[in-house]
Design a protein around this motif. Structure first.
Motif, PDB file in Angstrom:
ATOM      1  N   LEU A  32       0.670  -1.264   0.149  1.00 25.70           N
ATOM      2  CA  LEU A  32       0.120   0.011  -0.066  1.00 25.70           C
ATOM      3  C   LEU A  32       0.743   1.016   0.126  1.00 25.70           C
TER       4      LEU A  32
ATOM      5  N   LEU B 229       0.658   3.810  -3.060  1.00 29.22           N
ATOM      6  CA  LEU B 229      -0.343   4.887  -2.659  1.00 29.22           C
ATOM      7  C   LEU B 229       0.063   6.385  -3.224  1.00 29.22           C
TER       8      LEU B 229
ATOM      9  N   VAL C  48      -3.528   0.832  -5.087  1.00 35.08           N
ATOM     10  CA  VAL C  48      -3.222   0.006  -4.045  1.00 35.08           C
ATOM     11  C   VAL C  48      -2.318  -0.977  -3.958  1.00 35.08           C
TER      12      VAL C  48
END
Ligand SMILES: Cc1cc2nc3c(=O)[nH]c(=O)nc-3n(C[C@H](O)[C@H](O)[C@H](O)COP(=O)(O)OP(=O)(O)OC[C@H]3O[C@@H](n4cnc5c(N)ncnc54)[C@H](O)[C@@H]3O)c2cc1C
Length: 401
Positions: free
Chosen positions: A110, A114, A135
């Motif tokens: 993540l 991100l 993600v």
């Protein structure tokens, strides 16, 4: 033979048709709303399970970002009847157990993905292309993909990313997520009742013809209805069948919209017969269901209800109940109500945005309106937006603008 004349006839009594009937009646048009089921609401389908307790078979929630809907509710005097849905978290059912969503995420993946959120653009991307980049592939496959399938009650991967989670401003004076006493079906029924349009339930349209004054509808029971303007607010496939004899090219275009079925089963139990703590719902990872949505969001001391939205054609009723028993840890034999239904939803692919342009442009000069959840998106507010757009065109065609 009985003959009745209307300025506008709306076929389809889901939220799209009810919204159009409301707008037309409000502008003084003599309007008739026709629905083939014995109830209004379509996918707003609330089932009375026991002692005033209801479960939703279709849509579960409206949000305070649904501005068009809220305006209509205010005009209909329904704004004081809204009830807030409590915020409750969803769990993931993965590997035979209920797990919290954070516990299923890879935070390393993540964190590395991100930052792409800052430059990512939805235009031209599918849901999978857009969200996987943000993600990471593992998080998408394990968590976000199943969650987005649950949001749409359809496989979300190929859906245009632009159609998902539209930005809308919130009306903070209303609950963030809301329903009505009796459930969301009461919303469609309340709007129709307040609008005062004529309504016919349980009717099937046999044939549609065009004449110089508009359209002639022959009902299966022999009645003939005449209207200057016609609005189809049914799923695209039903609209295609009805238009085949009158606007063949348009019917062919509507028949191209891909649809999927959702088999929904709602189970109601006494509170004491469910050990699982209160919960918003469950998302299925590699399971035969997209989601199980709980009624715990609206407090009830006596009962708990769970609506499982199953993928179509996989399980019969007995196996669905066995699946529910496994996920919730309950004994279906102790249920006090079980109710089943099948819903249809569009499942657009990447070609859909071009399809919208190709379909709406030739409509421009026709006295025919098309409303529904197969245009800008499936959310109730998307249906409201489409109804408002088509009403503006109706106003133009009727020479009132
Ligand atoms: C399981 C599920 C969960 C959902 N959850 C949410 C949610 O929480 N929030 C949200 O915003 N949206 C949600 N949605 C989406 C939303 O509910 C729908 O997209 C929306 O209600 C569709 O409204 P509609 O009027 O366009 O179509 P429909 O509701 O499908 O209505 C069409 C109507 O046309 C009628 N009809 C069909 N053929 C004919 C015919 N020949 N003659 C006369 N009538 C006909 C049908 O009986 C039906 O009543 C959900 C949908 C489903 C299925």
């Amino acid at each position: 033979m009985e003959r009745r004349d209307y300025e506008l006839i709306v076929i389809g009594g889901g939220i799209s048709g009810v919204a159009m009937a409301h707008l037309a009646c409000g502008s003084g048009m003599r309007t008739l709303l026709l629905e083939k089921q014995p109830r209004l609401g379509g996918c707003l389908h609330s089932h009375a399970a026991a002692g005033g307790f209801w479960v939703e078979m279709g849509a579960h929630s409206c949000f305070n970002s649904y501005g068009r809907l809220i305006d209509v509710l205010k005009r209909c005097g329904l704004q004081d009847r809204l009830i807030a849905r409590r915020k409750m978290s969803f769990k993931l059912y993965a590997g035979g157990a209920l797990r919290s969503i954070p516990s299923c995420l890879s935070f390393t993946e993540l964190l590395t993905h991100l930052p792409r959120l800052l430059t990512a653009r939805k235009q031209g991307q599918t849901v999978r292309g857009y969200y996987e980049a943000i993600v990471g592939p593992k998080n998408y496959a394990r968590v976000l993909g199943p969650a987005l399938n649950a949001v749409l009650s359809q496989p979300a991967d190929r859906v245009p990313a632009e159609l998902m989670f539209r930005k809308r401003s919130r009306r903070r004076e209303f609950p963030s997520s809301f329903s009505l006493p009796g459930g969301l079906q009461a919303l469609a029924e309340g709007i129709a009742a307040a609008s005062g349009c004529d309504t016919l339930l349980g009717v099937t349209v046999g044939e549609i013809r065009r004449n110089t004054n508009g359209y002639v509808l022959s009902l299966a029971d022999g009645r003939q209805l005449h209207c200057r303007f016609l609005c189809l607010a049914t799923p695209a496939g039903a609209a295609a069948s009805m238009l085949a004899g009158v606007h063949a090219a348009l019917a062919g275009q509507l028949a191209r919209v891909r649809h999927g079925m959702i088999e929904s089963l709602a189970i109601t139990l006494r509170r004491g017969d469910v050990r699982l703590g209160d919960i918003g719902g469950v998302i299925g990872q590699d399971e035969p269901f997209y989601s199980a949505v709980s009624r715990d969001v609206i407090e009830n001391d006596a009962y708990r209800g769970f609506t499982f939205h199953f993928k179509p054609g996989l399980l019969d009723r007995e196996r669905k109940l066995a699946c529910i028993a496994r996920v919730l840890g309950i004994d279906p034999a102790r249920s006090i109500d079980i109710h089943e239904t099948v819903n249809t939803l569009p499942c657009p692919g990447p070609e859909h945005l071009q399809w919208i342009g190709e379909t709406t442009q030739p409509l421009d000069s026709l006295p025919l309106l098309l409303c529904g959840n197969y245009f800008a998106g499936i959310a109730i507010e998307d249906c409201m937006s489409r109804a408002h757009e088509e009403f503006a065109r109706l106003d133009r065609l009727a020479g009132r603008l």
